[in-house]
Write a protein that holds these residues in place. Structure first.
Motif, short mmCIF file in Angstrom:
data_model
loop_
_atom_site.label_atom_id
_atom_site.label_comp_id
_atom_site.label_asym_id
_atom_site.label_seq_id
_atom_site.Cartn_x
_atom_site.Cartn_y
_atom_site.Cartn_z
N GLY A 76 2.82 1.60 -3.38
CA GLY A 76 1.96 2.15 -4.42
C GLY A 76 1.76 3.64 -4.26
N ASP A 77 1.68 4.09 -3.02
CA ASP A 77 1.56 5.53 -2.75
C ASP A 77 2.85 6.25 -3.14
OD1 ASP A 77 0.55 7.96 -1.83
OD2 ASP A 77 1.23 7.59 0.21
N ALA A 78 3.97 5.68 -2.80
CA ALA A 78 5.26 6.31 -3.13
C ALA A 78 5.50 6.32 -4.63
CB ALA A 78 6.41 5.57 -2.43
N GLY A 126 3.21 6.65 -6.85
CA GLY A 126 2.23 7.51 -7.50
C GLY A 126 1.07 6.75 -8.13
N TRP A 149 -1.51 5.27 -6.45
CA TRP A 149 -2.70 5.63 -5.72
C TRP A 149 -2.31 6.42 -4.49
CZ3 TRP A 149 -1.61 0.26 -6.30
CH2 TRP A 149 -0.99 -0.32 -5.23
N ASP A 150 -3.30 6.95 -3.80
CA ASP A 150 -3.05 7.77 -2.62
C ASP A 150 -3.47 6.97 -1.39
OD1 ASP A 150 -2.37 10.03 -1.13
OD2 ASP A 150 -4.46 10.70 -1.10
N THR A 151 -2.50 6.68 -0.52
CA THR A 151 -2.76 5.95 0.71
C THR A 151 -2.70 6.92 1.88
OG1 THR A 151 -1.70 3.99 -0.21
CG2 THR A 151 -2.01 4.03 2.16
N PRO A 152 -3.80 7.08 2.63
CA PRO A 152 -3.75 7.97 3.79
C PRO A 152 -2.83 7.39 4.88
CG PRO A 152 -5.92 6.95 3.59
CD PRO A 152 -5.12 6.52 2.42
N TRP A 153 -2.27 8.27 5.67
CA TRP A 153 -1.29 7.82 6.67
C TRP A 153 -1.91 6.89 7.70
CZ3 TRP A 153 -2.22 8.79 11.76
CH2 TRP A 153 -3.15 9.78 12.05
N ALA A 191 0.83 -1.21 0.00
CA ALA A 191 0.00 0.00 0.00
C ALA A 191 0.87 1.26 0.00
CB ALA A 191 -0.93 -0.01 1.21
N TYR A 192 1.89 1.27 0.82
CA TYR A 192 2.77 2.44 0.86
C TYR A 192 3.68 2.53 -0.36
CZ TYR A 192 1.29 4.17 5.36
OH TYR A 192 0.56 4.71 6.37
#
Length: 71
Positions: free
Chosen positions: A26-28, A30, A32-36, A23-24
């Motif tokens: 994929g966020d790094a 770009g 998708w956006d993973t909330p903290w 999940a992180y």
């Protein structure tokens, strides 16, 4: 040859921690956006489930290895 005992609780914990890392990642990357705060239910839920599975496994297997001097 000595083989290790299969421990499904550790497998479940590893799967949930890997899902958190994906999940992180994929966020790094770009994608998708993973909330903290998304890590909290994944890690805590995964560790609780892994603990429950470990207790269940211990109960099913019993302590039969204790008589042989094994843990």
């Amino acid at each position: 040859m000595l083989r290790h005992e299969f421990q499904p609780g550790k497998l479940v914990a590893g799967l949930f921690l890997t899902a958190t890392a994906v999940a992180y990642a994929g966020d790094a990357g770009g994608l998708w956006d993973t909330p903290w705060f998304a890590v909290v239910p994944l890690v805590v839920g995964g560790l609780c489930l892994a603990g429950a599975i470990a207790v269940l496994t211990r109960g099913i297997r019993g302590r039969s290895g204790a008589e042989d001097g094994q843990r």
